[in-house]
Design a protein around this motif. Sequence first.
Motif, PDB file in Angstrom:
ATOM      1  N   ILE A  74      19.951  31.150  10.448  1.00 50.48           N
ATOM      2  CA  ILE A  74      22.077  30.545   9.638  1.00 50.48           C
ATOM      3  C   ILE A  74      22.852  29.373  10.774  1.00 50.48           C
ATOM      4  O   ILE A  74      23.187  29.039   9.944  1.00 50.48           O
ATOM      5  N   GLY A  75      22.506  30.219  11.878  1.00 49.35           N
ATOM      6  CA  GLY A  75      23.003  29.371  12.632  1.00 49.35           C
ATOM      7  C   GLY A  75      22.074  28.085  13.294  1.00 49.35           C
ATOM      8  O   GLY A  75      22.846  26.749  13.164  1.00 49.35           O
ATOM      9  N   ILE A  76      21.211  28.073  12.667  1.00 49.20           N
ATOM     10  CA  ILE A  76      20.368  26.528  13.019  1.00 49.20           C
ATOM     11  C   ILE A  76      20.600  25.868  12.304  1.00 49.20           C
ATOM     12  O   ILE A  76      20.720  24.611  12.526  1.00 49.20           O
ATOM     13  N   MET A  77      20.420  26.162  10.656  1.00 49.30           N
ATOM     14  CA  MET A  77      21.037  25.385   9.864  1.00 49.30           C
ATOM     15  C   MET A  77      21.924  24.887   9.927  1.00 49.30           C
ATOM     16  O   MET A  77      22.167  23.985   9.089  1.00 49.30           O
ATOM     17  N   ILE A  78      22.991  24.958  10.473  1.00 50.11           N
ATOM     18  CA  ILE A  78      24.160  24.919  10.136  1.00 50.11           C
ATOM     19  C   ILE A  78      24.410  24.107  11.023  1.00 50.11           C
ATOM     20  O   ILE A  78      25.076  23.010  10.952  1.00 50.11           O
ATOM     21  N   GLY A  79      23.723  23.911  12.209  1.00 45.58           N
ATOM     22  CA  GLY A  79      23.972  23.280  13.229  1.00 45.58           C
ATOM     23  C   GLY A  79      23.580  22.234  13.314  1.00 45.58           C
ATOM     24  O   GLY A  79      24.390  21.173  13.196  1.00 45.58           O
ATOM     25  N   ALA A  80      22.197  22.619  12.267  1.00 42.72           N
ATOM     26  CA  ALA A  80      21.737  20.861  12.156  1.00 42.72           C
ATOM     27  C   ALA A  80      21.684  19.936  10.866  1.00 42.72           C
ATOM     28  O   ALA A  80      22.250  18.906  11.685  1.00 42.72           O
ATOM     29  N   ALA A  81      22.963  20.609  10.323  1.00 45.08           N
ATOM     30  CA  ALA A  81      23.505  20.009   8.770  1.00 45.08           C
ATOM     31  C   ALA A  81      25.145  19.584   9.761  1.00 45.08           C
ATOM     32  O   ALA A  81      24.878  17.865   8.955  1.00 45.08           O
ATOM     33  N   VAL A  82      25.318  20.160  10.695  1.00 49.85           N
ATOM     34  CA  VAL A  82      26.608  19.470  11.253  1.00 49.85           C
ATOM     35  C   VAL A  82      26.182  18.634  11.887  1.00 49.85           C
ATOM     36  O   VAL A  82      26.860  17.286  12.326  1.00 49.85           O
ATOM     37  N   ALA A  83      25.103  18.484  12.940  1.00 50.57           N
ATOM     38  CA  ALA A  83      24.521  17.639  14.123  1.00 50.57           C
ATOM     39  C   ALA A  83      24.389  16.004  13.076  1.00 50.57           C
ATOM     40  O   ALA A  83      24.696  15.605  13.013  1.00 50.57           O
ATOM     41  N   ALA A  84      23.615  16.695  12.009  1.00 49.65           N
ATOM     42  CA  ALA A  84      23.376  15.211  11.177  1.00 49.65           C
ATOM     43  C   ALA A  84      24.296  14.946  10.430  1.00 49.65           C
ATOM     44  O   ALA A  84      24.211  13.537  10.095  1.00 49.65           O
ATOM     45  N   ALA A  85      25.000  15.705   9.645  1.00 47.03           N
ATOM     46  CA  ALA A  85      26.192  14.400   9.225  1.00 47.03           C
ATOM     47  C   ALA A  85      27.460  14.330  10.918  1.00 47.03           C
ATOM     48  O   ALA A  85      27.466  12.936  10.412  1.00 47.03           O
ATOM     49  N   LEU A  86      27.622  14.994  10.976  1.00 52.18           N
ATOM     50  CA  LEU A  86      28.224  14.109  12.687  1.00 52.18           C
ATOM     51  C   LEU A  86      27.546  12.139  12.720  1.00 52.18           C
ATOM     52  O   LEU A  86      28.154  12.040  14.001  1.00 52.18           O
ATOM     53  N   GLY A  87      26.133  12.291  13.107  1.00 50.14           N
ATOM     54  CA  GLY A  87      25.434  11.658  13.206  1.00 50.14           C
ATOM     55  C   GLY A  87      24.678  10.314  12.267  1.00 50.14           C
ATOM     56  O   GLY A  87      24.676   9.810  12.503  1.00 50.14           O
ATOM     57  N   GLY A  88      25.964  10.830  11.786  1.00 48.37           N
ATOM     58  CA  GLY A  88      25.449   9.163   9.979  1.00 48.37           C
ATOM     59  C   GLY A  88      23.944   9.919   8.867  1.00 48.37           C
ATOM     60  O   GLY A  88      23.903   8.703   9.035  1.00 48.37           O
ATOM     61  N   THR A  89      23.326  10.811  10.027  1.00 48.90           N
ATOM     62  CA  THR A  89      21.734  10.575   9.381  1.00 48.90           C
ATOM     63  C   THR A  89      21.669  11.955   8.367  1.00 48.90           C
ATOM     64  O   THR A  89      20.524  12.377   6.948  1.00 48.90           O
ATOM     65  N   TRP A  90      22.951  12.410   7.309  1.00 49.96           N
ATOM     66  CA  TRP A  90      22.476  13.342   6.264  1.00 49.96           C
ATOM     67  C   TRP A  90      23.215  12.704   4.908  1.00 49.96           C
ATOM     68  O   TRP A  90      23.647  11.620   5.377  1.00 49.96           O
TER      69      TRP A  90
END
Length: 170
Positions: A74-90
Amino acid sequence: PPAAGALALSVLGAGVLLVSGGAWGVTSAFSLWGSELVRALGGHPETWTFWQQPKNAEMLAGPVLADKNSLTDIGIMIGAAVAAALGGTWTLHRGVPWRTAVAAVLGGVLMGIGARLAGGCNIGAYLAGIASGSLHGWIWGAVAILGTWAGLRLRPLFALSNPKPGDSIC
């Protein structure tokens, strides 16, 4: 950069070991989640051989959120989502070609089956295996290279191009 990713994986792996007392793992949570889904649909996964083993039976008997691998997944999924959002790739991809969708689903299923048969994925079997000094981690890595070679040969069947030498590592 790859060095930053390697450092992050090292720190996270050490953190999981220090907090939970066990190596970082991913795929056993998927067995638990799938079994809980089967149970919710009226099945009896507790009768399966896998869940008859004491450690596995204990995992199935407890709440999903008490399982360390479920929490790290769950942490990996949340972390990936946050990283994608911060990187502008979500982004939500629409209009994915059917061959690409079939390739993604087929590849995901085959990787999941392979990870369970191999006793773990690139985190639990490969990284944790090598970090613990186990030969199986190195064997896993060699077989992963062979699997990558085969996967690259199969991509054209799904109208997918192969990466070029000048492409980014992602």
